[in-house]
Scaffold this active site. Structure first.
Site, PDB file in Angstrom:
ATOM      1  N   ARG A  33     -90.403 -54.639  63.860  1.00  0.00           N
ATOM      2  CA  ARG A  33     -90.061 -53.226  63.596  1.00  0.00           C
ATOM      3  C   ARG A  33     -91.161 -52.569  62.764  1.00  0.00           C
ATOM      4  O   ARG A  33     -91.544 -51.428  63.016  1.00  0.00           O
ATOM      5  CB  ARG A  33     -88.727 -53.122  62.842  1.00  0.00           C
ATOM      6  CG  ARG A  33     -87.569 -53.850  63.486  1.00  0.00           C
ATOM      7  CD  ARG A  33     -86.913 -53.071  64.623  1.00  0.00           C
ATOM      8  NE  ARG A  33     -85.763 -53.803  65.120  1.00  0.00           N
ATOM      9  CZ  ARG A  33     -85.776 -54.644  66.164  1.00  0.00           C
ATOM     10  NH1 ARG A  33     -86.883 -54.820  66.861  1.00  0.00           N
ATOM     11  NH2 ARG A  33     -84.678 -55.298  66.529  1.00  0.00           N
ATOM     12  N   GLU A 177     -70.192 -62.549  67.639  1.00  0.00           N
ATOM     13  CA  GLU A 177     -71.079 -61.688  68.430  1.00  0.00           C
ATOM     14  C   GLU A 177     -71.614 -62.420  69.656  1.00  0.00           C
ATOM     15  O   GLU A 177     -72.650 -63.077  69.592  1.00  0.00           O
ATOM     16  CB  GLU A 177     -72.254 -61.190  67.574  1.00  0.00           C
ATOM     17  CG  GLU A 177     -73.177 -60.249  68.349  1.00  0.00           C
ATOM     18  CD  GLU A 177     -74.350 -59.710  67.529  1.00  0.00           C
ATOM     19  OE1 GLU A 177     -74.521 -60.102  66.367  1.00  0.00           O
ATOM     20  OE2 GLU A 177     -75.103 -58.903  68.086  1.00  0.00           O
ATOM     21  N   LYS A 219     -67.985 -58.426  68.030  1.00  0.00           N
ATOM     22  CA  LYS A 219     -69.190 -57.580  68.178  1.00  0.00           C
ATOM     23  C   LYS A 219     -69.815 -57.860  69.540  1.00  0.00           C
ATOM     24  O   LYS A 219     -70.676 -58.734  69.668  1.00  0.00           O
ATOM     25  CB  LYS A 219     -70.181 -57.888  67.046  1.00  0.00           C
ATOM     26  CG  LYS A 219     -71.484 -57.098  67.145  1.00  0.00           C
ATOM     27  CD  LYS A 219     -72.261 -57.111  65.838  1.00  0.00           C
ATOM     28  CE  LYS A 219     -73.605 -56.456  65.987  1.00  0.00           C
ATOM     29  NZ  LYS A 219     -74.267 -56.222  64.702  1.00  0.00           N
ATOM     30  N   SER A 261     -75.971 -52.324  69.529  1.00  0.00           N
ATOM     31  CA  SER A 261     -76.604 -51.303  70.381  1.00  0.00           C
ATOM     32  C   SER A 261     -77.507 -51.950  71.427  1.00  0.00           C
ATOM     33  O   SER A 261     -77.706 -51.371  72.505  1.00  0.00           O
ATOM     34  CB  SER A 261     -77.345 -50.268  69.542  1.00  0.00           C
ATOM     35  OG  SER A 261     -78.372 -50.821  68.754  1.00  0.00           O
ATOM     36  N   GLY A 262     -78.081 -53.103  71.127  1.00  0.00           N
ATOM     37  CA  GLY A 262     -78.749 -53.918  72.142  1.00  0.00           C
ATOM     38  C   GLY A 262     -79.905 -53.282  72.887  1.00  0.00           C
ATOM     39  O   GLY A 262     -80.123 -53.590  74.053  1.00  0.00           O
ATOM     40  N   GLY A 263     -80.630 -52.375  72.234  1.00  0.00           N
ATOM     41  CA  GLY A 263     -81.799 -51.804  72.902  1.00  0.00           C
ATOM     42  C   GLY A 263     -81.513 -50.499  73.641  1.00  0.00           C
ATOM     43  O   GLY A 263     -82.401 -49.936  74.275  1.00  0.00           O
ATOM     44  N   SER A 289     -71.613 -51.470  65.058  1.00  0.00           N
ATOM     45  CA  SER A 289     -72.313 -52.340  64.108  1.00  0.00           C
ATOM     46  C   SER A 289     -73.761 -52.361  64.573  1.00  0.00           C
ATOM     47  O   SER A 289     -74.278 -53.384  65.002  1.00  0.00           O
ATOM     48  CB  SER A 289     -71.698 -53.745  64.123  1.00  0.00           C
ATOM     49  OG  SER A 289     -72.451 -54.621  63.310  1.00  0.00           O
ATOM     50  N   ARG A 292     -80.717 -51.253  65.579  1.00  0.00           N
ATOM     51  CA  ARG A 292     -81.738 -50.291  66.002  1.00  0.00           C
ATOM     52  C   ARG A 292     -81.194 -48.877  66.154  1.00  0.00           C
ATOM     53  O   ARG A 292     -81.861 -47.912  65.780  1.00  0.00           O
ATOM     54  CB  ARG A 292     -82.358 -50.761  67.329  1.00  0.00           C
ATOM     55  CG  ARG A 292     -83.335 -51.888  67.142  1.00  0.00           C
ATOM     56  CD  ARG A 292     -83.592 -52.621  68.433  1.00  0.00           C
ATOM     57  NE  ARG A 292     -82.465 -53.472  68.818  1.00  0.00           N
ATOM     58  CZ  ARG A 292     -82.445 -54.253  69.897  1.00  0.00           C
ATOM     59  NH1 ARG A 292     -83.486 -54.262  70.709  1.00  0.00           N
ATOM     60  NH2 ARG A 292     -81.409 -55.006  70.167  1.00  0.00           N
TER      61      ARG A 292
HETATM   62  P1  13P Z   1     -78.822 -53.887  67.609  1.00  0.00           P
HETATM   63  O1  13P Z   1     -77.791 -52.801  67.401  1.00  0.00           O
HETATM   64  O2  13P Z   1     -80.221 -53.440  67.329  1.00  0.00           O
HETATM   65  O3  13P Z   1     -78.644 -54.574  68.937  1.00  0.00           O
HETATM   66  O4  13P Z   1     -78.560 -54.976  66.494  1.00  0.00           O
HETATM   67  C1  13P Z   1     -77.280 -55.353  66.232  1.00  0.00           C
HETATM   68  C2  13P Z   1     -77.250 -56.756  65.788  1.00  0.00           C
HETATM   69  O5  13P Z   1     -76.789 -57.045  64.709  1.00  0.00           O
HETATM   70  C3  13P Z   1     -77.792 -57.788  66.697  1.00  0.00           C
HETATM   71  O6  13P Z   1     -77.409 -59.051  66.270  1.00  0.00           O
END
Ligand code: 13P
Length: 342
Positions: A33, A177, A219, A261-263, A289, A292
């Site tokens: 990042r 998650e 998550k 959010s996963g990208g 949660s 990014r």
């Molecule tokens: P992102 O929202 O960037 O995908 O990160 C969330 C997260 O905690 C990934 O483990």
């Protein structure tokens, strides 16, 4: 600590209008990042960046808890207040990422299993003393024509449940998650089937390993078309497929689903959450949660310079406010252009 405290913590993390900030990037991930803004990643730049986020004025209106990394839970704000104490004093619950990352799964090319169970009971005890009230463990699954294998799906579900049981024993709410990665050309139907298999295995293991489901949070990924798919599903389809999947596979006893959010772009992540909540009420709270999708504009605005701290804080506050609106289906893209004031 009794069961009710676990339930209370889980419910507080998904309180109305609030969600979680994932600020638990490992040293390797935060370096990536920082590379995007040309900033060297050192213990001090990482601390200064997290300080900026955690001291953002009034962000606690929208943020219920913050997931920290091992280094961060031991660091302090510029005035010497340890980060967990600072968060607590502002009404945000400190959390901790406890997995040691996804590693290649033996006999399964292209697949991973998440490590970190050895010594976890002792680490959880220490994290609780440092102030952590909830934790996170992330498993990942890739989609191809053949993957994920049943072996990968069940091995990760087993590990997630072992982690979750140890958390509850330590008086810590486990966020489980299971992230189905959205890289690839797959259709949204394929993402739906894979996410369904993953959630089915996860809840089988959580029940088998005697988890108190009301003291957990899920998550997951949203159900999306692959990022490289030739034609990608729109916002309403994403909401429909995702809700269809969670209604079938997530018990009503789960207090909240807090998406990663996963990208996705930050605005897509907000719009998708909003569309799902607009179809409510649901058996569980639907919240965020995000890593990014909450931080991207802030990190860009900061660029590692102390004179940009306030602008960066305004950018983070704005994204938190947009996602808070999406918690109740009241977000509209026009709100993005409204004056950003802290
Ligand atoms: P992102 O929202 O960037 O995908 O990160 C969330 C997260 O905690 C990934 O483990």
């Amino acid at each position: 600590m009794g069961q009710n405290e676990l339930h209370e913590t889980a419910r507080a993390l998904v309180a109305e209008g609030k969600g979680i900030l994932a600020a638990d990037e490992s040293t390797g991930t935060i370096k990536k990042r920082f590379d995007t803004i040309g900033l060297e990643s050192t213990e001090e730049t990482r601390r200064a960046y997290r300080d900026l986020l955690f001291t953002t004025p009034d962000v606690e209106e929208f943020i219920s808890g913050v997931i920290l990394f091992d280094e961060t839970i031991r660091q302090s704000s510029a005035d010497g207040t340890p980060f967990p104490k600072l968060l607590e004093s502002k009404g945000m619950i400190p959390g901790i990422k406890v997995d040691n990352g996804a590693k290649p799964l033996a006999h399964a090319e292209g697949e991973t299993v998440t490590e970190g169970l050895d010594g976890l009971r002792e680490r959880l005890g220490e994290y609780r003393k440092l102030g952590a009230r909830f934790a996170k463990w992330r498993a990942t699954y890739s989609i191809t024509d053949e993957l994920p294998s049943e072996y990968c799906v069940w091995t990760n579900a087993h590990a997630l449940a072992r982690y979750a049981a140890l958390c509850q024993e330590a008086g810590i709410v486990p966020i489980v998650e299971p992230e189905v990665l959205m890289d690839g050309t797959h259709t949204i139907e394929r993402a739906y089937h894979v996410t369904s298999r993953v959630l089915n295995a996860l809840y089988t293991e959580l029940f088998d390993q005697r988890l108190d489901i009301e003291g957990t949070l899920l998550k997951p990924n949203m159900v999306l078309s692959g990022y490289e798919a030739s034609s990608r599903a729109g916002v309403d389809d994403v909401a429909e497929w995702s809700l269809h999947c969670f209604r079938k596979h997530v018990p009503a006893a789960v207090p909240g689903i807090v998406f990663l959010s996963g990208g996705q772009s930050d605005e897509d992540a907000t719009a998708h959450l909003n569309a799902m909540n607009a179809c409510g009420p649901h058996p569980w709270q639907l919240s965020f949660s995000y890593g990014r999708a909450l931080q991207a504009p802030a990190i860009k605005a900061w660029a590692g310079k102390s004179e940009n701290v306030e602008t960066a804080q305004r950018a983070y506050y704005h994204r938190a406010r947009m996602n808070s609106a999406a918690r109740s289906g009241l977000y509209a893209p026009e709100m993005e252009r409204e004056a950003v004031t802290v």
